[in-house]
Enzyme design. Structure first.
Site, short mmCIF file in Angstrom:
data_model
loop_
_atom_site.label_atom_id
_atom_site.label_comp_id
_atom_site.label_asym_id
_atom_site.label_seq_id
_atom_site.Cartn_x
_atom_site.Cartn_y
_atom_site.Cartn_z
N GLY A 94 -4.56 1.31 -13.90
CA GLY A 94 -5.78 0.82 -13.27
C GLY A 94 -6.99 1.28 -14.07
O GLY A 94 -7.21 0.85 -15.20
N GLY A 145 -9.48 4.19 -6.71
CA GLY A 145 -8.14 3.62 -6.81
C GLY A 145 -7.17 4.20 -5.80
O GLY A 145 -7.52 4.49 -4.66
N ASP A 205 0.84 -1.20 0.00
CA ASP A 205 0.00 0.00 0.00
C ASP A 205 0.88 1.25 0.00
O ASP A 205 1.59 1.52 0.97
CB ASP A 205 -0.89 -0.04 1.25
CG ASP A 205 -1.87 1.12 1.31
OD1 ASP A 205 -1.80 2.03 0.46
OD2 ASP A 205 -2.69 1.12 2.23
N ASP A 253 -5.82 7.07 -5.79
CA ASP A 253 -6.23 8.46 -5.50
C ASP A 253 -7.16 8.48 -4.28
O ASP A 253 -6.95 9.25 -3.32
CB ASP A 253 -6.93 9.02 -6.75
CG ASP A 253 -7.12 10.52 -6.73
OD1 ASP A 253 -6.62 11.18 -5.79
OD2 ASP A 253 -7.76 11.03 -7.67
N1 AR6 Z 1 -1.15 1.44 -3.20
C1 AR6 Z 1 -0.48 1.14 -4.33
N2 AR6 Z 1 -1.09 0.95 -5.51
C2 AR6 Z 1 -2.43 1.04 -5.54
C3 AR6 Z 1 -3.21 1.35 -4.41
C4 AR6 Z 1 -2.51 1.57 -3.18
N3 AR6 Z 1 -3.14 1.87 -2.05
N4 AR6 Z 1 -4.52 1.38 -4.78
C5 AR6 Z 1 -4.57 1.09 -6.10
N5 AR6 Z 1 -3.30 0.88 -6.57
P1 AR6 Z 1 -5.67 3.66 -10.46
P2 AR6 Z 1 -5.15 5.23 -12.89
C6 AR6 Z 1 -2.84 0.56 -7.93
O1 AR6 Z 1 -6.95 3.17 -11.01
O2 AR6 Z 1 -5.22 4.03 -13.75
C7 AR6 Z 1 -8.90 7.39 -9.99
O3 AR6 Z 1 -10.29 7.37 -9.82
C8 AR6 Z 1 -3.79 -0.09 -8.86
O4 AR6 Z 1 -3.85 -1.49 -8.61
O5 AR6 Z 1 -5.61 4.08 -9.04
O6 AR6 Z 1 -4.06 6.24 -13.13
C9 AR6 Z 1 -8.36 8.78 -10.29
O7 AR6 Z 1 -9.12 9.79 -9.64
C10 AR6 Z 1 -3.14 0.20 -10.20
O8 AR6 Z 1 -2.08 -0.72 -10.44
O9 AR6 Z 1 -5.09 4.92 -11.31
C11 AR6 Z 1 -8.49 8.87 -11.78
O10 AR6 Z 1 -9.80 9.25 -12.17
C12 AR6 Z 1 -2.50 1.58 -9.99
O11 AR6 Z 1 -2.56 1.81 -8.57
C13 AR6 Z 1 -8.22 7.46 -12.24
O12 AR6 Z 1 -8.57 6.61 -11.13
C14 AR6 Z 1 -3.20 2.72 -10.69
O13 AR6 Z 1 -4.61 2.50 -10.72
C15 AR6 Z 1 -6.75 7.24 -12.53
O14 AR6 Z 1 -6.56 5.97 -13.06
#
Ligand code: AR6
Length: 177
Positions: A125, A38, A16, A40
């Site tokens: 993600g 996610g 995390d 964020d």
């Molecule tokens: N620690 C590490 N990695 C994580 C965590 C965490 N706590 N939570 C998720 N991931 P995403 P994006 C990973 O969807 O594709 C949001 O709604 C996850 O498994 O978080 O850039 C924003 O507001 C994946 O591998 O980001 C935007 O609208 C990675 O983080 C949109 O999502 C990125 O997934 C951005 O999408």
């Protein structure tokens, strides 16, 4: 689990991002910079409502840009909010925009005299960027910035899933330990 390369300057961890004690964690934000799902969502929950207030003052950001705030209740001192590209099939400048996120984040960290930074797998993600195509871009930009010198001594790639960590390991394997 943590593995390192380049004399400890690049690390790979599975877990995390919001738990990491570094000078800055990078957020995979959207253009509003006001939070979302996610990583964020996890960052905003862990940092507390002050983060949203600080983000509101930033006035959003364009794809490929990054902006910095304090970390508030996070163990990390700062959050660098980077806006990754939404995957549209690969022919719409997604690679360059993703590279720009990593470059802009490393530049901001250096400008603020930060020594350590941790990244999630930006755009891979909800935004749908294929992890196998994203990892070499992330590693190249971060390695280049580290090797250019400056205050940032250590960069961490933080993956949620073992599959994502394996994708980074395959790319990092060519670097010297
Ligand atoms: N620690 C590490 N990695 C994580 C965590 C965490 N706590 N939570 C998720 N991931 P995403 P994006 C990973 O969807 O594709 C949001 O709604 C996850 O498994 O978080 O850039 C924003 O507001 C994946 O591998 O980001 C935007 O609208 C990675 O983080 C949109 O999502 C990125 O997934 C951005 O999408």
């Amino acid at each position: 689990m943590e593995r390192t390369w380049l004399d400890g300057r690049i690390a790979l961890v599975q877990g995390d991002l919001t738990r990491l004690q570094v000078d800055a964690i990078v957020n995979a934000a959207n253009a509003s910079l006001l939070g979302g799902g996610g990583v964020d969502g996890a960052i905003h929950r862990a940092a507390g409502p002050e983060l949203r207030e600080a983000c509101r003052a930033l006035g959003g950001a364009h794809t490929g840009e990054a902006k910095i705030t304090p970390g508030f209740r996070l163990p990390a001192r700062h959050v660098i909010h980077a806006v990754g590209p939404v995957w549209q099939g690969g022919g719409a400048g997604e690679d360059a925009a993703l590279a720009s996120c990593y470059r802009a984040s490393m530049r901001l960290a250096a400008e603020h005299g930060l020594r350590s930074i941790a990244f999630p797998a930006i755009s891979t993600g909800a935004y749908g960027f294929p992890i196998k195509r994203a990892t070499p871009i992330a590693v190249d930009e971060v390695r280049r910035a580290l090797e250019a010198g400056g205050p940032v001594r250590r960069a961490v790639f933080c993956c949620f899933s073992p599959e994502d960590a394996a994708a980074y390991e395959r790319v990092l394997a060519v670097l010297p330990a």
